[in-house]
Design a protein around this motif. Structure first.
Motif, PDB file in Angstrom:
ATOM      1  N   MET A   4       0.847  -1.195   0.000  1.00  0.00           N
ATOM      2  CA  MET A   4       0.000   0.000   0.000  1.00  0.00           C
ATOM      3  C   MET A   4       0.883   1.246   0.000  1.00  0.00           C
ATOM      4  N   THR A   5       2.170   1.058   0.316  1.00  0.00           N
ATOM      5  CA  THR A   5       3.178   2.118   0.186  1.00  0.00           C
ATOM      6  C   THR A   5       3.180   2.703  -1.221  1.00  0.00           C
ATOM      7  N   LYS A   6       2.879   1.869  -2.211  1.00  0.00           N
ATOM      8  CA  LYS A   6       2.951   2.317  -3.611  1.00  0.00           C
ATOM      9  C   LYS A   6       2.020   3.495  -3.888  1.00  0.00           C
ATOM     10  N   GLN A   7       0.911   3.600  -3.159  1.00  0.00           N
ATOM     11  CA  GLN A   7       0.019   4.741  -3.330  1.00  0.00           C
ATOM     12  C   GLN A   7       0.766   6.042  -3.026  1.00  0.00           C
ATOM     13  N   PHE A   8       1.526   6.031  -1.956  1.00  0.00           N
ATOM     14  CA  PHE A   8       2.239   7.221  -1.524  1.00  0.00           C
ATOM     15  C   PHE A   8       3.364   7.563  -2.499  1.00  0.00           C
ATOM     16  N   THR A   9       4.047   6.541  -2.985  1.00  0.00           N
ATOM     17  CA  THR A   9       5.111   6.760  -3.960  1.00  0.00           C
ATOM     18  C   THR A   9       4.543   7.365  -5.241  1.00  0.00           C
ATOM     19  N   ALA A  10       3.420   6.829  -5.705  1.00  0.00           N
ATOM     20  CA  ALA A  10       2.805   7.331  -6.944  1.00  0.00           C
ATOM     21  C   ALA A  10       2.358   8.781  -6.785  1.00  0.00           C
ATOM     22  N   ILE A  11       1.710   9.100  -5.679  1.00  0.00           N
ATOM     23  CA  ILE A  11       1.246  10.474  -5.475  1.00  0.00           C
ATOM     24  C   ILE A  11       2.430  11.425  -5.320  1.00  0.00           C
ATOM     25  N   ALA A  12       3.511  10.963  -4.694  1.00  0.00           N
ATOM     26  CA  ALA A  12       4.716  11.788  -4.573  1.00  0.00           C
ATOM     27  C   ALA A  12       5.267  12.142  -5.951  1.00  0.00           C
ATOM     28  N   VAL A  13       5.268  11.169  -6.865  1.00  0.00           N
ATOM     29  CA  VAL A  13       5.726  11.429  -8.237  1.00  0.00           C
ATOM     30  C   VAL A  13       4.827  12.466  -8.904  1.00  0.00           C
ATOM     31  N   LEU A  14       3.518  12.333  -8.729  1.00  0.00           N
ATOM     32  CA  LEU A  14       2.587  13.298  -9.328  1.00  0.00           C
ATOM     33  C   LEU A  14       2.736  14.688  -8.699  1.00  0.00           C
ATOM     34  N   MET A  15       3.094  14.743  -7.431  1.00  0.00           N
ATOM     35  CA  MET A  15       3.354  16.039  -6.787  1.00  0.00           C
ATOM     36  C   MET A  15       4.554  16.723  -7.440  1.00  0.00           C
ATOM     37  N   LEU A  16       5.587  15.938  -7.726  1.00  0.00           N
ATOM     38  CA  LEU A  16       6.768  16.488  -8.389  1.00  0.00           C
ATOM     39  C   LEU A  16       6.445  16.909  -9.815  1.00  0.00           C
ATOM     40  N   GLU A  17       5.551  16.164 -10.473  1.00  0.00           N
ATOM     41  CA  GLU A  17       5.138  16.567 -11.817  1.00  0.00           C
ATOM     42  C   GLU A  17       4.376  17.887 -11.762  1.00  0.00           C
ATOM     43  N   GLU A  18       3.477  18.015 -10.811  1.00  0.00           N
ATOM     44  CA  GLU A  18       2.700  19.252 -10.687  1.00  0.00           C
ATOM     45  C   GLU A  18       3.599  20.447 -10.387  1.00  0.00           C
ATOM     46  N   GLN A  19       4.721  20.184  -9.717  1.00  0.00           N
ATOM     47  CA  GLN A  19       5.693  21.246  -9.425  1.00  0.00           C
ATOM     48  C   GLN A  19       6.606  21.545 -10.615  1.00  0.00           C
ATOM     49  N   GLY A  20       6.454  20.782 -11.693  1.00  0.00           N
ATOM     50  CA  GLY A  20       7.246  21.010 -12.890  1.00  0.00           C
ATOM     51  C   GLY A  20       8.636  20.418 -12.846  1.00  0.00           C
ATOM     52  N   LYS A  21       8.876  19.483 -11.933  1.00  0.00           N
ATOM     53  CA  LYS A  21      10.218  18.920 -11.760  1.00  0.00           C
ATOM     54  C   LYS A  21      10.447  17.644 -12.572  1.00  0.00           C
ATOM     55  N   LEU A  22       9.378  17.084 -13.088  1.00  0.00           N
ATOM     56  CA  LEU A  22       9.464  15.922 -13.982  1.00  0.00           C
ATOM     57  C   LEU A  22       8.119  15.786 -14.684  1.00  0.00           C
ATOM     58  N   THR A  23       8.068  14.891 -15.663  1.00  0.00           N
ATOM     59  CA  THR A  23       6.783  14.496 -16.241  1.00  0.00           C
ATOM     60  C   THR A  23       6.754  12.974 -16.293  1.00  0.00           C
ATOM     61  N   VAL A  24       5.558  12.400 -16.227  1.00  0.00           N
ATOM     62  CA  VAL A  24       5.466  10.938 -16.210  1.00  0.00           C
ATOM     63  C   VAL A  24       5.864  10.334 -17.552  1.00  0.00           C
ATOM     64  N   ASN A  25       5.946  11.142 -18.591  1.00  0.00           N
ATOM     65  CA  ASN A  25       6.376  10.638 -19.894  1.00  0.00           C
ATOM     66  C   ASN A  25       7.889  10.693 -20.086  1.00  0.00           C
ATOM     67  N   ASP A  26       8.599  11.201 -19.099  1.00  0.00           N
ATOM     68  CA  ASP A  26      10.062  11.235 -19.186  1.00  0.00           C
ATOM     69  C   ASP A  26      10.634   9.828 -19.199  1.00  0.00           C
ATOM     70  N   PRO A  27      11.661   9.587 -20.015  1.00  0.00           N
ATOM     71  CA  PRO A  27      12.375   8.315 -19.921  1.00  0.00           C
ATOM     72  C   PRO A  27      13.231   8.318 -18.663  1.00  0.00           C
ATOM     73  N   ILE A  28      13.432   7.159 -18.067  1.00  0.00           N
ATOM     74  CA  ILE A  28      14.214   7.138 -16.825  1.00  0.00           C
ATOM     75  C   ILE A  28      15.684   7.452 -17.072  1.00  0.00           C
ATOM     76  N   SER A  29      16.138   7.340 -18.331  1.00  0.00           N
ATOM     77  CA  SER A  29      17.527   7.689 -18.644  1.00  0.00           C
ATOM     78  C   SER A  29      17.801   9.173 -18.417  1.00  0.00           C
ATOM     79  N   LYS A  30      16.753   9.985 -18.384  1.00  0.00           N
ATOM     80  CA  LYS A  30      16.915  11.414 -18.124  1.00  0.00           C
ATOM     81  C   LYS A  30      17.471  11.637 -16.722  1.00  0.00           C
ATOM     82  N   TYR A  31      17.177  10.716 -15.817  1.00  0.00           N
ATOM     83  CA  TYR A  31      17.595  10.856 -14.421  1.00  0.00           C
ATOM     84  C   TYR A  31      18.653   9.827 -14.022  1.00  0.00           C
ATOM     85  N   ILE A  32      18.608   8.653 -14.675  1.00  0.00           N
ATOM     86  CA  ILE A  32      19.605   7.604 -14.412  1.00  0.00           C
ATOM     87  C   ILE A  32      20.218   7.240 -15.760  1.00  0.00           C
TER      88      ILE A  32
END
Length: 357
Positions: free
Chosen positions: A80-108
């Motif tokens: 159920m931790t995954k809910q929090f992880t997913a919403i955290a990612v969406l919070m960062l997207e809303e802040q303009g720090k990433l988008t869910v369509n980004d490839p992970i190579s952009k960060y790793i």
């Protein structure tokens, strides 16, 4: 005036009868599974329109000290931790720090095939990367303190199971990568990000990143059942499940979480709804998983569901949007799964639900 009094008296009697019927039937369902008063137990809650209408504890929170379970006990909630992880990612997207369509190579940059795996595919289990929980070498690190990078390095070079987007296959590794991305993008540890941006903001004062060393008030202890009786849970270092399954919480705190999602306290409504869309595979087939939730239906009614399983604990939550009903169950023995019970309690609540006008 007398008619009004009679009307409200009738409504009160109907509500009291509903509550009593629900309590009796819910007790009967739960006690059919959680039969041992002196064994490990569980806690269950039914909430309607953001308020608990049923909340009870069964069995023992600690066998050695003979401590009875209470509805306030703190449990490991596993996936159920995954809910929090997913919403955290969406919070960062809303802040303009990433988008869910980004490839992970952009960060790793050195992630194998990372240019073809998106954050979106990690979120909805369509990335194809190897699930570390299925690797034979997991036992070698299960009790070691691992950094997020070490965890990602542990599985990133494993052969992929399928081409990204080709199929849905539940995957813990994807959510570990997401936790690492949260750290890289936010500049905070995953634990600090969740605590400061979610737990503290929502008043979830009894929710934690799991630890076996910190003193946690009202902690429920976890157990396994063997042929000869119960034993204490197997020890795991929580840096291993990390952002895929290392949070702890209570019934009341999880209701605060669910209410916050409904009220858009963490995200705008448009961003929040991204978690609850059935996305499509490369071939157009629909996947019954959004971001952090299984999106199913119960006798024709849409549900948002997720369970969790970690050594000594099992959890399950079902939310029914069109009724605003939330049902939650935690168990402190992995021998007692609340999954079907919670679904049955949800069906019961819907069946009995007769909202007043």
């Amino acid at each position: 005036m007398q008619k009004l009094i009679l009307f409200f008296t009738a409504i009160l009697l109907i509500n009291c009868s509903y509550a009593q019927t629900l309590e009796d039937k819910a007790d009967s369902l739960i006690l059919s599974e959680f039969k041992e008063a002196n064994g490990p137990g569980g806690v269950f809650m039914i909430a309607r329109k953001g308020q608990p209408i049923y909340k009870k504890a069964f069995g023992m929170a600690n066998l050695e000290l003979e401590v009875k379970m209470t509805p306030d006990n703190v449990f490991q909630i596993g996936s159920m931790t995954k809910q929090f992880t997913a919403i955290a990612v969406l919070m960062l997207e809303e802040q303009g720090k990433l988008t869910v369509n980004d490839p992970i190579s952009k960060y790793i940059p050195d992630y194998p095939n990372g240019a073809n795996i998106t954050i979106h595919q990690l979120l909805n289990h369509t990335s194809g990367i190897k699930d570390f929980t299925k690797m034979k070498a997991l036992g070698d690190i299960a009790q070691k303190e691992m950094t997020p990078k070490q965890m990602v390095d542990f599985f990133k070079n494993e052969p992929v199971d399928f081409i990204p987007g080709e199929k849905f296959e539940y995957n813990n590794s994807g959510y570990v990568v997401l936790g690492y991305l949260i750290e890289l993008v936010s500049g905070q540890s995953y634990e600090d990000f969740i605590v400061k941006n979610i737990f503290e903001k929502l008043g979830m004062s009894h929710s934690y990143y799991a630890t076996d060393r910190k003193i946690i008030k009202n902690r429920a202890y976890g157990y396994h059942k063997k042929s000869f009786g119960y034993v204490n849970k197997t020890v795991i270092n929580f840096s291993v499940p990390f952002s895929s399954g290392s949070l702890m919480s209570t019934l009341d705190d999880m209701l605060k979480w669910q209410n916050a999602l409904n009220r858009n306290q963490l995200l705008g409504s448009k961003e929040t709804q991204k978690a609850f869309i059935k996305y499509q595979l490369n071939n157009g087939q629909e996947v019954e998983y959004g971001y952090g939730w299984h999106l199913k239906n119960m006798e024709g009614t849409a549900t948002r569901e997720h369970g969790g399983s970690v050594f000594g604990f099992k959890s399950m939550g079902v939310y029914i949007p069109n009724k605003d009903i939330y049902v939650l169950g935690f168990s402190n023995c992995d021998c007692n799964s609340p999954t079907q019970l919670v679904r049955d309690l949800a069906k019961l609540t819907v069946k009995l639900d007769k909202p007043t006008k």
